[in-house]
Enzyme design. Structure first.
Site, PDB file in Angstrom:
ATOM      1  N   GLY A 194       0.838  -1.201   0.000  1.00 47.93           N
ATOM      2  CA  GLY A 194       0.000   0.000   0.000  1.00 47.93           C
ATOM      3  C   GLY A 194       0.870   1.247   0.000  1.00 47.93           C
ATOM      4  N   SER A 195       0.391   2.266   0.697  1.00 51.87           N
ATOM      5  CA  SER A 195       1.006   3.597   0.572  1.00 51.87           C
ATOM      6  C   SER A 195       2.445   3.679   1.068  1.00 51.87           C
ATOM      7  CB  SER A 195       0.163   4.607   1.323  1.00 51.87           C
ATOM      8  OG  SER A 195      -1.112   4.664   0.731  1.00 51.87           O
ATOM      9  N   THR A 196       2.870   2.751   1.914  1.00 57.12           N
ATOM     10  CA  THR A 196       4.262   2.824   2.374  1.00 57.12           C
ATOM     11  C   THR A 196       5.230   2.710   1.192  1.00 57.12           C
ATOM     12  OG1 THR A 196       4.038   0.480   2.903  1.00 57.12           O
ATOM     13  CG2 THR A 196       3.995   2.004   4.754  1.00 57.12           C
TER      14      THR A 196
END
Lengths: 123, 594
Positions: free
Chosen positions: B302-304
């Site tokens: 995801g956004s990491t």
């Protein structure tokens, strides 16, 4: 009478001595075996105690005791302060790195040392 | 003649005299024949059968027995015992000596907690040795001894592995089996070093098979296994496990992981997984709990993953720190797929720092498109994705990073915000540690020292400096962006008073094996560095399928905050004003102008 007894003694005494030595060796052997088994039992107990000691020192247990029995709690950020401590305060015997001294300071040190040396010699 | 021999004992002599002479001869001859037969037999045994009999005698009297080696201990980095050995009794039966098997089984079975039928089945094998139970607790061994089945039942003292802290660091330590063979974790990875090599001894036995005292001679001494000193810190591990378990229970999550890594060396200070198991009783635990999720499970990050894309684009010169991109709240990509922002918000014109701070999907996708599939793939590989990190633990997953030729037209966009790629928590924290390390990768490891049983150092495992993946200036810029994520972005719950924290939140939907994504199932994560201006720790917190709130900034960032703050206090890292302030202020002014 005396002669047969003496002859018998010459033959029998070493035999008896040998039997006695064998019996003593066997007795000592069994004693050694017993001691070895005691060593094994103590080693076993020691290993258990070591393991128990490590378990008693576990952070989880200490934390449970601290919070449950002693009513302690973890400090929050506001209750902690970082204090700058010089190495001298922590280790008084630590070598001091002398600051660079001026010419006048060095000259003064020479005069201060001379009376101290004289006192040392007078003792 | 007979009269002349009579006297005081004349009666007896008369008896002999009256004994028939033929019979005497017969008896003498019979004796002689017997004697000759015996002599013949002795001669036969001493000559023709000599070798066979010597061999049989040696087999009965002389026994070569193995001398077991002690398995090495495992310590944490401060010398606290994490795995040791204790001696435990193991019980065996001598089936050939058991006269009433049913009685035996009915007596022994209940004590061992084994059905009598099972005991009978083992006795039916016959012979002189069959295990009944290994590594018995002391009270059970005592109750067995009290049955007084000497001659039918025996005991052998065997080493048993013990983990004094129970569940602590179970996934790192792993466990050893009943024969002291490593089966998981460090126990398996370093089994050869830990195991040592057994020796051999000759012992003499009497006719009853008992060992003759002082009849034991050592042929080859046993070499005890080496001790391992880990990079794991017992206290940091406890903090990580406690906070993870507490958060996972509160969020009713399926699982979770926390990793605390020293960014300078790559040494892992703590590696916690939830749910946990007790390695002292691993056989009673659900085998699913044995799995080290932090290295074996690959998730969509995801956004990491956006920080990897932005860092790669900056390093490749495809964007600058002041490049602005437009985020209208959605983006239509090849294949007519529509990428949306989490709350449908339009971020407007965004800088790279804003992409990280606001976790802007469209901005990340556009950045990835500027970078291009080949560059994105290359940087991702260089930062450790798609291949194992090389940590010294078994079962590490390489994650999933498909080759560029398998990418569809939309993949470069979706991978840029962490979909269509799978990483392990360890890969993610290692990539972030690279940014904290001036752009140089380090190899994560859990063992720092191997020493022999006498305490002599056999091997020191030095930090392995990896390749320079990012320019130091880019790494520094990324740290600044991640600091802003914590000060005024999606990761404010990770802030620690007095310390500059850099980090990135991640909330990824879980893929459906049948295609698409599973509704309501998320992996929430936060990965960060603290203190950001003089990095010491890279920490990742991840929860698998939290119920209720599921955003990484809401459920994972607080875990990071609690683990990081306590670890910093424990490691005596003093708080200090952030050195990022000035540049960040300048960045905000630029952002406001755009």
């Amino acid at each position: 009478m005396g002669r047969p007894v003496a002859v018998a003694a010459i033959f029998l005494l070493p035999l008896l001595g040998h039997v006695w030595l064998e019996a003593t060796a066997a007795q000592n052997g069994y004693r050694i075996r017993q001691l070895r088994s005691e060593i094994a039992a103590l080693t076993k107990q020691n290993a258990h105690l070591d393991s128990q000691a490590a378990a008693l020192r576990s952070p989880d247990r200490i934390e449970r005791l601290a919070t449950g029995r002693l009513g302690m709690r973890a400090p929050n950020g506001r209750e902690l302060a970082a204090v700058a401590v010089s190495p001298q305060a922590l280790w008084p015997s630590a070598p001091v790195v002398a600051a660079e001294r001026s010419l006048w300071q060095r000259l003064a040190a020479v005069f201060q040392q001379q009376p101290a040396s004289a006192q040392e010699r007078g003792r | 003649m007979s009269r002349s021999r009579s006297g005081p004992h004349g009666g007896a002599r008369a008896g002999i005299a009256t004994f028939p002479r033929g019979r005497i001869r017969f008896v003498l001859v019979a004796w002689l024949v017997c004697l000759l037969a015996l002599l013949g037999r002795v001669g036969y045994l001493q000559t023709a059968r000599a070798d066979d009999l010597r061999r049989i005698a040696q087999r009965q009297q002389v026994d070569v027995v193995p001398v077991p080696a002690s398995r090495g201990r495992i310590y944490d980095r401060n010398g606290r015992v994490l795995a040791t050995n204790v001696l435990a009794d193991s019980a065996y039966a001598i089936p050939n000596a058991v006269l009433r098997p049913h009685d035996f089984a009915n007596k022994v079975g209940p004590v061992l907690g084994v059905p009598p039928g099972e005991i009978l089945r083992r006795l039916e094998r016959g012979g002189y040795f069959v295990w009944l139970a290994r590594h018995l607790p002391a009270d059970v061994a005592g109750r067995l001894r009290a049955l007084r089945l000497d001659g039918q039942l025996g005991f052998l003292a065997e080493q048993r592995r013990a983990y004094p802290n129970g569940v602590l660091a179970a996934h790192v330590l792993g466990f050893a089996g009943v024969d002291n063979q490593g089966l998981s974790g460090v126990e398996l990875q370093y089994d050869r070093a830990l195991r040592g090599s057994p020796g051999e001894a000759v012992l003499l036995r009497d006719a009853m098979g008992r060992e003759i005292p002082e009849g034991r001679r050592l042929l080859r001494p046993a070499t005890d296994g080496a001790d391992l000193v880990l990079t794991i810190d017992e206290v940091v591990q406890h903090i990580a496990e406690r906070e993870l378990a507490s958060a996972a229970k509160q969020a009713r999550a399926r699982g979770g992981s926390v990793i605390v890594m020293d960014v300078r060396t790559g040494g892992v200070l703590a590696l916690a997984n939830y749910p946990r198991y007790n390695p002292n009783r691993y056989e009673t635990a659900d085998p699913q709990t044995w799995r080290n999720r932090a290295i074996a499970d690959a998730y969509e990050p995801g956004s990491t993953f956006k920080i990897v894309v932005v860092a790669a684009a900056l390093d490749a010169g495809r964007i600058g720190e002041d490049t602005t991109l437009s985020c209208p709240g959605y983006l239509v990509v090849p294949g007519n797929h529509r990428i949306r922002e989490a709350h449908g918000v339009a971020h407007g014109r965004v800088l790279p720092a804003d992409i990280v701070r606001l976790s802007c999907n469209v901005g990340a996708a556009l950045t990835g498109a500027r970078l291009g599939p080949a560059n994105l793939h290359r940087y991702a590989r260089q930062m450790g994705f798609g291949s194992p990190t090389g940590i010294d633990l078994p079962g590490e997953s390489p994650g999933i990073l498909r080759p560029v030729r398998e990418w569809s037209g939309s993949d470069v966009y979706t991978i840029s915000f962490g979909q269509g790629i799978a990483t392990t928590p360890l890969q993610l924290v290692t990539a972030v540690a690279t940014m904290a390390n001036g752009g140089r990768r380090v190899r994560p490891h859990v063992v720092s020292l191997i020493r022999d049983a006498d305490g002599r150092v056999r091997r020191v495992i030095e930090p392995t400096p990896g390749p320079q993946v990012l320019k130091p200036s880019v790494a520094r810029a990324m740290m600044e962006m991640m600091v802003r994520t914590v000060t005024d972005g999606t990761g404010t719950a990770a802030a620690i008073e007095g310390y500059a924290v850099a980090g990135k939140t991640g909330t990824a939907q879980k893929p459906n094996p049948a295609g698409g994504y599973l509704a309501g199932r998320f992996v929430s994560s936060f990965v960060g560095i603290v203190p950001a201006d003089r990095p010491r720790l890279a920490i990742l917190a991840m929860l698998d399928e939290p119920q209720g709130p599921y955003y990484g900034g809401v459920v994972a960032a607080p875990i990071f905050q609690r683990v990081a703050s306590q670890t910093l206090w424990y490691l005596r890292v003093p708080p200090a004003p952030s050195t990022f302030g000035d540049r960040m202020d300048r960045g905000r002014q630029t952002s406001a102008r755009d």
